[in-house]
Scaffold this motif. Structure first.
Motif, PDB file in Angstrom:
ATOM      1  N   TYR A   2       0.921  -1.339   0.038  1.00 15.37           N
ATOM      2  CA  TYR A   2       0.078  -0.105   0.187  1.00 15.37           C
ATOM      3  C   TYR A   2       0.785   1.155   0.034  1.00 15.37           C
ATOM      4  O   TYR A   2       0.950   1.963   0.907  1.00 15.37           O
ATOM      5  CB  TYR A   2      -0.988  -0.116   1.342  1.00 15.37           C
ATOM      6  CG  TYR A   2      -1.795  -1.371   1.275  1.00 15.37           C
ATOM      7  CD1 TYR A   2      -1.443  -2.430   2.034  1.00 15.37           C
ATOM      8  CD2 TYR A   2      -3.071  -1.259   0.324  1.00 15.37           C
ATOM      9  CE1 TYR A   2      -2.092  -3.681   1.955  1.00 15.37           C
ATOM     10  CE2 TYR A   2      -3.572  -2.388   0.561  1.00 15.37           C
ATOM     11  CZ  TYR A   2      -3.098  -3.674   1.072  1.00 15.37           C
ATOM     12  OH  TYR A   2      -3.845  -4.738   1.163  1.00 15.37           O
ATOM     13  N   ARG A  18       0.393  10.164   6.112  1.00 20.55           N
ATOM     14  CA  ARG A  18      -0.856  10.555   7.066  1.00 20.55           C
ATOM     15  C   ARG A  18      -0.305  11.202   8.218  1.00 20.55           C
ATOM     16  O   ARG A  18      -1.109  12.128   8.765  1.00 20.55           O
ATOM     17  CB  ARG A  18      -1.287   9.057   7.448  1.00 20.55           C
ATOM     18  CG  ARG A  18      -2.951   9.251   7.566  1.00 20.55           C
ATOM     19  CD  ARG A  18      -3.077   7.783   8.023  1.00 20.55           C
ATOM     20  NE  ARG A  18      -3.843   7.230   6.894  1.00 20.55           N
ATOM     21  CZ  ARG A  18      -4.422   6.088   6.947  1.00 20.55           C
ATOM     22  NH1 ARG A  18      -4.411   5.332   8.102  1.00 20.55           N
ATOM     23  NH2 ARG A  18      -5.203   5.490   6.085  1.00 20.55           N
ATOM     24  N   GLU A 105       0.760  -0.154   5.824  1.00 17.38           N
ATOM     25  CA  GLU A 105       0.017   0.617   7.064  1.00 17.38           C
ATOM     26  C   GLU A 105      -0.722  -0.432   7.931  1.00 17.38           C
ATOM     27  O   GLU A 105      -0.827  -1.563   7.760  1.00 17.38           O
ATOM     28  CB  GLU A 105      -1.301   1.390   6.520  1.00 17.38           C
ATOM     29  CG  GLU A 105      -0.725   2.624   5.745  1.00 17.38           C
ATOM     30  CD  GLU A 105      -2.048   3.415   5.421  1.00 17.38           C
ATOM     31  OE1 GLU A 105      -2.436   4.034   5.996  1.00 17.38           O
ATOM     32  OE2 GLU A 105      -2.599   3.438   3.943  1.00 17.38           O
ATOM     33  N   GLU A 106      -0.361  -0.085   9.453  1.00 17.07           N
ATOM     34  CA  GLU A 106      -0.717  -1.042  10.135  1.00 17.07           C
ATOM     35  C   GLU A 106      -2.076  -1.672  10.267  1.00 17.07           C
ATOM     36  O   GLU A 106      -2.421  -2.931  10.316  1.00 17.07           O
ATOM     37  CB  GLU A 106      -0.661  -0.310  11.634  1.00 17.07           C
ATOM     38  CG  GLU A 106      -0.631  -1.448  13.034  1.00 17.07           C
ATOM     39  CD  GLU A 106      -0.500  -0.689  14.079  1.00 17.07           C
ATOM     40  OE1 GLU A 106      -0.624  -1.423  15.141  1.00 17.07           O
ATOM     41  OE2 GLU A 106      -0.227   0.510  14.153  1.00 17.07           O
ATOM     42  N   ASP A 107      -3.232  -0.722   9.851  1.00 15.07           N
ATOM     43  CA  ASP A 107      -4.537  -1.154   9.587  1.00 15.07           C
ATOM     44  C   ASP A 107      -4.655  -2.303   8.613  1.00 15.07           C
ATOM     45  O   ASP A 107      -5.318  -3.441   8.696  1.00 15.07           O
ATOM     46  CB  ASP A 107      -5.314  -0.110   9.222  1.00 15.07           C
ATOM     47  CG  ASP A 107      -5.669   0.986  10.311  1.00 15.07           C
ATOM     48  OD1 ASP A 107      -5.258   0.702  11.478  1.00 15.07           O
ATOM     49  OD2 ASP A 107      -6.212   2.020  10.001  1.00 15.07           O
ATOM     50  N   PHE A 108      -3.921  -2.242   7.539  1.00 17.03           N
ATOM     51  CA  PHE A 108      -3.881  -3.209   6.483  1.00 17.03           C
ATOM     52  C   PHE A 108      -3.188  -4.532   7.021  1.00 17.03           C
ATOM     53  O   PHE A 108      -3.624  -5.584   6.883  1.00 17.03           O
ATOM     54  CB  PHE A 108      -3.440  -2.888   5.477  1.00 17.03           C
ATOM     55  CG  PHE A 108      -3.939  -1.937   4.388  1.00 17.03           C
ATOM     56  CD1 PHE A 108      -5.239  -2.318   3.928  1.00 17.03           C
ATOM     57  CD2 PHE A 108      -3.574  -0.662   4.264  1.00 17.03           C
ATOM     58  CE1 PHE A 108      -5.996  -1.220   3.049  1.00 17.03           C
ATOM     59  CE2 PHE A 108      -4.275   0.358   3.334  1.00 17.03           C
ATOM     60  CZ  PHE A 108      -5.665   0.024   3.128  1.00 17.03           C
ATOM     61  N   GLN A 110      -2.959  -5.511  10.193  1.00 17.92           N
ATOM     62  CA  GLN A 110      -3.708  -6.344  11.353  1.00 17.92           C
ATOM     63  C   GLN A 110      -5.130  -7.043  10.321  1.00 17.92           C
ATOM     64  O   GLN A 110      -5.322  -8.161  10.812  1.00 17.92           O
ATOM     65  CB  GLN A 110      -4.271  -5.313  12.135  1.00 17.92           C
ATOM     66  CG  GLN A 110      -3.301  -4.562  12.852  1.00 17.92           C
ATOM     67  CD  GLN A 110      -2.502  -5.553  13.856  1.00 17.92           C
ATOM     68  OE1 GLN A 110      -2.889  -6.691  13.970  1.00 17.92           O
ATOM     69  NE2 GLN A 110      -1.506  -5.249  14.103  1.00 17.92           N
ATOM     70  N   GLU A 111      -5.417  -6.407   9.255  1.00 15.90           N
ATOM     71  CA  GLU A 111      -6.669  -7.190   8.475  1.00 15.90           C
ATOM     72  C   GLU A 111      -5.791  -8.330   7.875  1.00 15.90           C
ATOM     73  O   GLU A 111      -6.564  -9.241   8.023  1.00 15.90           O
ATOM     74  CB  GLU A 111      -7.045  -6.074   7.536  1.00 15.90           C
ATOM     75  CG  GLU A 111      -8.094  -5.150   8.127  1.00 15.90           C
ATOM     76  CD  GLU A 111      -9.150  -5.557   8.891  1.00 15.90           C
ATOM     77  OE1 GLU A 111      -9.892  -6.711   8.257  1.00 15.90           O
ATOM     78  OE2 GLU A 111      -9.386  -5.081   9.961  1.00 15.90           O
ATOM     79  N   ASP A 112      -4.593  -8.364   7.484  1.00 14.13           N
ATOM     80  CA  ASP A 112      -4.084  -9.520   6.828  1.00 14.13           C
ATOM     81  C   ASP A 112      -3.727 -10.429   7.803  1.00 14.13           C
ATOM     82  O   ASP A 112      -3.922 -11.747   7.686  1.00 14.13           O
ATOM     83  CB  ASP A 112      -2.889  -9.144   6.181  1.00 14.13           C
ATOM     84  CG  ASP A 112      -3.094  -8.488   4.732  1.00 14.13           C
ATOM     85  OD1 ASP A 112      -4.213  -8.289   4.388  1.00 14.13           O
ATOM     86  OD2 ASP A 112      -2.144  -8.093   4.243  1.00 14.13           O
ATOM     87  N   LYS A 114      -5.739 -11.100  10.409  1.00 17.19           N
ATOM     88  CA  LYS A 114      -6.984 -11.901  10.916  1.00 17.19           C
ATOM     89  C   LYS A 114      -7.165 -12.983   9.726  1.00 17.19           C
ATOM     90  O   LYS A 114      -7.798 -13.922  10.007  1.00 17.19           O
ATOM     91  CB  LYS A 114      -7.916 -10.764  10.816  1.00 17.19           C
ATOM     92  CG  LYS A 114      -7.969  -9.826  12.059  1.00 17.19           C
ATOM     93  CD  LYS A 114      -9.115  -8.829  11.727  1.00 17.19           C
ATOM     94  CE  LYS A 114      -8.955  -8.040  13.053  1.00 17.19           C
ATOM     95  NZ  LYS A 114     -10.308  -6.721  13.026  1.00 17.19           N
TER      96      LYS A 114
END
Length: 283
Positions: A2, A18, A105-108, A110-112, A114
């Motif tokens: 990303y 960001r 990015e950390e959000d992405f 963490q989603e991966d 999961k």
């Protein structure tokens, strides 16, 4: 990757758009960590980007170009493209493959993570970890009626394949539990890589189970993988159920459910959970 969240400045600092902060590295206890800092604090290292959008962290030391790169402890700390868990990452010679970094990015991330915990990763997921690819497949589908071949007699379509080592008493216990819980016997192939020095009494007990094939190898200590493969090679039925020698069947063993799944869907491997029974002896 990303990469829209990161961009290179004119002086080769990697800025996280960001927050307006830059990526830097620090050393601690012979380990290297990435961190976000004020861009003015990034003075000793710089980033470069290759044609694939991958980044390198580089530093010039004594006129040598060094990169943050994983090293193999098994190979005298040489640069490696396949690091193992616990291998160090250090400032060493640059390698066009090993030194590349994927920034996310950390959000992405963490989603991966999961998704990696799921038994099946949805085919339309954004996870680009290699591990996600192992589990990525279409959802389970029911087979068309003309492709369904129902197994109506378990003993004709399932064989239990077991690797054991000098524990025929456990194989006999398994065979007995199958008979008691199902009301009939199942084919069992038990491959034993221990010496063939069992008394006649053991073979008399084995003979009480006509569908039990107890094979003692001429070679000792073959290992569990080789022993299981040799057991499976003796299987003549449509399916086999691989299990350890200390397993017992009980009223909760639903082997027929696993067979139904294999018979009626496009699934090729089905597994079952293990129920542990703990007995407490008290006064």
């Amino acid at each position: 990757m990303y990469s829209q969240a990161f961009s290179l400045t004119m002086d080769n600092r990697l800025i996280y758009e960001r927050t307006g902060r830059c990526v830097n590295y620090k050393s601690h206890d012979n380990a290297i960590f990435l961190e976000m800092v004020d861009c003015s604090d990034v003075t000793e290292s710089f980033f470069t980007e290759d044609k694939d959008g991958m980044f390198y962290i580089q530093r010039i030391v004594k006129n040598k170009e060094l990169c943050i790169t994983p090293m193999s402890e098994r190979n005298d700390l040489n640069v490696t493209t396949s690091p193992c868990l616990g291998d160090p990452v250090g400032l060493t010679r640059c390698n066009k493959h090993a030194s590349r970094m994927l920034l996310m990015e950390e959000d992405f991330f963490q989603e991966d993570r999961k998704l990696l915990k799921m038994a099946v990763v949805p085919p339309n997921s954004s996870c680009d970890f290699k591990a996600c690819g192992f589990n990525k497949r279409e959802p389970v589908k029911l087979l068309p009626p003309d492709q369904v071949g129902r197994c109506t007699k378990l003993w004709e379509c399932v064989t239990l394949a077991v690797k054991t080592t000098r524990r025929p008493h456990l194989i006999l216990r398994l065979a007995e539990s199958v008979r008691e819980s199902l009301g009939f016997d199942l084919p069992i192939v038990a491959y034993d890589d221990g010496p063939n020095d069992y008394p006649d009494e053991i073979y008399q007990q084995i003979a009480e189970y006509p569908l039990l094939q107890y094979v003692v190898s001429k070679n000792e200590d073959l290992g569990i993988a080789r022993g299981r493969n040799l057991a499976v090679m003796q299987v003549k039925t449509k399916y086999f159920f691989l299990l350890d020698d200390d397993i017992k069947f009980n009223e909760y063993t639903k082997l027929d459910k696993l067979v139904e799944i294999l018979d009626t869907t496009d699934v090729t491997v089905a597994s079952a959970g293990l129920q542990l029974l703990i007995l407490y002896m008290g006064e």
